[in-house]
Motif scaffolding. Structure first.
Motif, short mmCIF file in Angstrom:
data_model
loop_
_atom_site.label_atom_id
_atom_site.label_comp_id
_atom_site.label_asym_id
_atom_site.label_seq_id
_atom_site.Cartn_x
_atom_site.Cartn_y
_atom_site.Cartn_z
N ARG A 160 -2.55 -0.95 -6.03
CA ARG A 160 -3.06 -0.44 -4.76
C ARG A 160 -2.42 0.90 -4.40
NH1 ARG A 160 -5.62 -4.59 -0.79
NH2 ARG A 160 -5.46 -2.77 0.57
N ASP A 215 -3.48 -9.83 -3.20
CA ASP A 215 -4.03 -8.68 -2.48
C ASP A 215 -3.73 -8.76 -0.99
OD1 ASP A 215 -5.37 -6.42 -3.64
OD2 ASP A 215 -7.00 -6.79 -2.23
N GLU A 229 -1.71 -5.64 0.68
CA GLU A 229 -2.27 -4.90 1.81
C GLU A 229 -1.20 -4.63 2.87
OE1 GLU A 229 -6.46 -5.34 4.04
OE2 GLU A 229 -5.12 -7.06 4.34
#
Length: 247
Positions: free
Chosen positions: A25, A219, A223
């Protein structure tokens, strides 16, 4: 020549699980990524290849997080490759289980060495070397609130990680560096699979503890880390419990 405009992150435990999603990410956000790994070089190189295939920049560097010489070399490698370090995400850790009364003390020393000493050593280098505007993001765990039987060693080290995080945030006054910890709940990852080995029926029970009635995903946690690594400049000296409301 290193791109001095690029922000740079070291992700320990970056070859698998939550750390791997964090690395991917942040690479997608334009970070130069150093994927720190302990023993599994092949997995780390696979993570780097996936980042490169998506247009990102990453290198894999092996380091025992509890070894101050190895961690120094990890930061040296980041500076050689990318010109500096802005963010450190320390996600490396181990989760052995056992009741306190019967817990092997050599195993306890191993947990303390990896989870507690490892955090101290990594944070020490980060405190010395991060550029202004940087962020240190440690990993605690929601088990510090759950107080699950059979989890005393791991829980003790994560409580200590939270203490280090809060103290270091205050010690870095005037440096424009934030220090926070993320405390995940149950996440559908390799660590949870190992935790549930032989007890798969508990997966649904654990998922039901959250009002959202599911397990977290790597995820979900990545985040939160991405937020702390970038826009969250006014969040400092905090422990963020990311567990879907399980507590």
């Amino acid at each position: 020549m290193a791109d001095v405009s690029r922000r740079v992150v070291i992700v320990t435990g970056g070859s698998r699980g939550i750390g791997r999603r964090v690395a991917a990410r942040l690479a997608a956000q334009g970070f130069g990524v150093v994927v720190g790994y302990g023993a599994d070089k092949a997995r780390a190189e696979e993570a780097v290849a996936q980042i490169a295939a998506a247009g990102g920049a990453a290198v894999a560097v092996g380091a025992d997080v509890a070894d101050e010489i190895a961690v120094t070399e990890l930061f040296d490698a980041a500076e050689r490759e990318f010109g500096g370090v802005d963010v450190v995400v320390h996600s490396a850790g181990i989760l052995p289980l056992g009741a306190l009364a019967d817990f092997d003390l050599q195993e306890f020393d191993r947990v303390v060495r990896t989870n507690l000493r490892g955090t101290f050593v990594v944070d020490q280098q980060a405190a010395r070397r991060l550029r202004p505007g940087g962020a240190i993001i440690n990993f605690s765990s929601s088990v510090t609130r759950f107080a699950n039987p059979g989890n005393a060693a791991y829980t003790a080290t994560k409580g200590a990680v939270e203490a280090i995080t809060l103290v270091l945030a205050r010690e870095l006054r005037g440096r424009d560096i934030t220090v926070n910890a993320v405390a995940p709940g149950a996440v559908d990852s390799e660590m949870l699979t190992q935790f549930l080995q032989g007890r798969e029926e508990q997966r649904a029970q654990i998922a039901a503890q959250s009002p959202l009635e599911r397990l977290g995903t790597p995820d979900d946690i990545a985040e939160v880390v991405e937020f702390l690594a970038g826009p969250a400049r006014w969040v400092n000296g905090q422990v963020l419990y990311a567990n879907g409301g399980a507590i």
